[in-house]
Design an enzyme around this catalytic site. Structure first.
Site, mmCIF file in Angstrom:
data_model
loop_
_atom_site.group_PDB
_atom_site.id
_atom_site.type_symbol
_atom_site.label_atom_id
_atom_site.label_comp_id
_atom_site.label_asym_id
_atom_site.label_seq_id
_atom_site.Cartn_x
_atom_site.Cartn_y
_atom_site.Cartn_z
ATOM 1 N N SER A 25 3.231 17.956 83.904
ATOM 2 C CA SER A 25 4.658 17.605 83.888
ATOM 3 C C SER A 25 4.923 16.383 84.771
ATOM 4 O O SER A 25 5.682 15.482 84.388
ATOM 5 C CB SER A 25 5.492 18.773 84.418
ATOM 6 N N ARG A 29 6.047 12.499 83.601
ATOM 7 C CA ARG A 29 7.256 11.915 84.210
ATOM 8 C C ARG A 29 6.933 10.661 84.988
ATOM 9 O O ARG A 29 7.699 9.698 84.975
ATOM 10 C CB ARG A 29 7.945 12.951 85.105
ATOM 11 N N ASP A 322 4.779 28.921 81.216
ATOM 12 C CA ASP A 322 3.515 28.521 80.585
ATOM 13 C C ASP A 322 2.363 29.451 80.947
ATOM 14 O O ASP A 322 1.253 29.283 80.445
ATOM 15 C CB ASP A 322 3.153 27.088 80.991
ATOM 16 N N LYS A 349 6.737 27.631 71.784
ATOM 17 C CA LYS A 349 5.759 26.733 72.411
ATOM 18 C C LYS A 349 4.775 26.181 71.386
ATOM 19 O O LYS A 349 5.025 26.278 70.192
ATOM 20 C CB LYS A 349 5.038 27.483 73.542
ATOM 21 N N ARG A 401 -3.431 26.801 75.456
ATOM 22 C CA ARG A 401 -3.328 27.973 76.336
ATOM 23 C C ARG A 401 -3.838 29.253 75.651
ATOM 24 O O ARG A 401 -4.252 30.184 76.322
ATOM 25 C CB ARG A 401 -1.906 28.130 76.864
HETATM 26 C C1 S3P Z 1 7.807 21.320 80.543
HETATM 27 C C2 S3P Z 1 8.773 22.270 80.309
HETATM 28 C C3 S3P Z 1 8.522 23.570 79.659
HETATM 29 C C4 S3P Z 1 7.042 23.878 79.587
HETATM 30 C C5 S3P Z 1 6.220 22.691 79.161
HETATM 31 C C6 S3P Z 1 6.400 21.552 80.151
HETATM 32 C C7 S3P Z 1 8.162 20.058 81.208
HETATM 33 O O1 S3P Z 1 9.029 23.542 78.339
HETATM 34 O O2 S3P Z 1 6.792 24.960 78.716
HETATM 35 O O3 S3P Z 1 4.847 23.029 79.076
HETATM 36 O O4 S3P Z 1 7.273 19.333 81.685
HETATM 37 O O5 S3P Z 1 9.369 19.765 81.287
HETATM 38 P P1 S3P Z 1 10.577 23.873 78.005
HETATM 39 O O6 S3P Z 1 11.432 22.833 78.592
HETATM 40 O O7 S3P Z 1 10.647 23.872 76.503
HETATM 41 O O8 S3P Z 1 10.805 25.245 78.579
#
Ligand code: S3P
Length: 440
Positions: A25, A29, A322, A349, A401
């Site tokens: 994540s 970003r 996750d 997911k 996963r």
């Molecule tokens: C993430 C948000 C989550 C997560 C994904 C990564 C992110 O998804 O499941 O693996 O980096 O913002 P959702 O926003 O759909 O819950």
């Protein structure tokens, strides 16, 4: 090379120290923020996986120079309005929901329509959850079946700020709106159910005009148009979601101990730690540090002797979203019935994960009662499969996963497993199998 793996041996006791790859994540970003900065940003320990490479390819397509080598990644940002929008631009988010949803927020002002595509798994996922709020800013969308990818976004030069209620606990939706708000005159107001807050922390670290008012279940966020973003040098901590597979493997293995170095322990991400501690697993944080608004620590995990069942509080759901597949393996070995509820998001997911949880647990001989948004798991503390038990895992939309959870189940409970699509790990954790070998 076959793209499946045969596992027919449990893992022996281990006492090791490992390093897992950078947080996905934060890596994605970092790429997006750096592409908007004025000047060169550098990252160390950026996750080099297909999802992050897709993010790099995306900003390159938008005219941003990127140099990536083993030691670091450099992004030559051209400022908040530095994207070069070409005619007939096509962006491929591949398997990444995070990239697909976040980038749309940044494209709301494109002067030309842009096509967004993804792989088979991403093309099954709901994009109206971002296209609807982004339309309120003034962008327009054409989605396949009014729902999913491929889609076309038509940007607007007359964006208006919005008031947005995010009810799912989705950080992708929240972040997409924050990005669009950064391009929009006036103040956008967001009321968002708690979810991972890396985007907000980066905005704060970069001193962008964001205000956050934390309430019990929601955060109120206000964000204004941004004029300039400073460069962002970042040493990316390891991913708790990737660590999760080794946390659970250690908890389920006899006489084992593991240290995982330098893991991001942002409070919005450590649901798995809280849940497993409640179930009797010993996990200790060592060398805790603050880093650019985030928190990190080394994790020490010790094998669990008596695992307790859990009626999992729903307030922990978004912080472990996750990790549930692999958490369910711990419930499979617990004494008693565990109950996890309000989890409809799990079926949204990379694959319908609640359904896959049921299949994997049934294969293990564990009784489950599942609905569209909940699962009851009847644990068996003596769970141990003999070699005649053959389990084949395939056709799961290459969900990384599902692959890694199956691998942890095979190494923890025994049996003969044939797990297809091992390349799936390339999206988030290409080193996964190498680290499994280190523990053998
Ligand atoms: C993430 C948000 C989550 C997560 C994904 C990564 C992110 O998804 O499941 O693996 O980096 O913002 P959702 O926003 O759909 O819950």
């Amino acid at each position: 090379m076959p793209n499946h793996l045969i596992v027919n041996e449990k893992i022996n006791s281990f006492k090791k120290k490992i390093i897992v790859s950078g947080d996905k994540s934060i890596s994605i970003r970092w790429v997006l923020f750096s592409s908007l900065a004025n000047g060169v940003s550098k990252a160390k320990n950026l996750l080099i996986s297909e999802d992050v490479l897709a993010a790099i390819e995306t900003v390159k397509r938008l005219g941003i120079k990127v140099i990536l080598n083993k030691k670091e990644c450099k992004i030559y940002g051209k400022g908040i309005n530095g994207f070069k929008y070409k005619k007939n631009l096509k962006i491929d988010a591949q398997n990444s929901g995070t990239l697909g949803r976040l980038i749309l927020g940044l494209l709301v002002n494109s002067p030309y329509p842009i096509t967004l595509v993804g792989d088979k798994s991403l093309s099954k996922r709901d994009f109206t959850r971002v296209s609807k709020p982004l339309s309120e800013f003034g962008a327009k969308f054409k989605l396949r079946n009014n729902y999913s990818l491929p889609l076309k976004i038509y940007g607007s030069s007359k964006l208006k700020p919005i008031e947005y209620l995010e009810k799912r606990g989705s950080a992708q939706c929240k972040s997409s709106i924050i990005f669009a708000a950064m391009r929009t005159d006036g103040t956008t107001k967001i009321k968002a159910k708690k979810s991972r807050n890396h985007t907000e922390l980066l905005c704060k670290h970069l001193k962008l005009p964001i205000k956050i008012n934390k309430k019990k279940n929601f955060d109120e966020i206000e964000i204004k148009k941004i004029k300039k973003i400073n460069t962002l040098n970042y040493d990316i901590p390891s991913d708790i979601s990737s660590s999760a597979f080794f946390i659970v493997l250690t908890a389920l293995s006899k006489n084992s101990e593991l240290i995982i170095k330098n893991v991001n322990i942002n409070p919005s991400r450590i649901g798995i730690i809280t849940i497993l501690r409640k179930m009797g697993v010993k996990i200790i944080f060592k060398n805790k540090k603050n880093y650019k608004g985030e928190k990190k620590a080394d994790l020490k995990i010790v094998s669990a002797k008596n695992i307790k069942s859990i009626n999992c509080p729903t307030k922990l759901n978004s912080g472990a979203i996750d990790e549930f597949l692999v958490i369910f393996l711990v419930a499979a070995k617990a004494k008693g019935i565990s109950y996890f509820k309000n989890l409809s998001e799990l079926n949204q997911k990379e694959s319908p994960r609640l359904k896959w949880a049921e299949k994997i647990l049934t294969n293990l001989g564990i009784k489950t009662i599942a609905t569209n948004d909940s699962i009851k798991i009847y644990g068996n503390p003596n769970l141990n499969l003999n070699l005649n038990k053959k389990i084949v895992i395939k056709n799961y939309l290459k969900d990384h996963r599902v692959f890694m959870t199956s691998m942890v189940a095979a190494l923890s409970f025994g049996g003969k497993w044939i797990i297809h699509d091992k390349d799936s790990i390339k999206t988030s954790f290409p080193n996964f199998l190498k680290i499994v070998e280190e523990l053998k």
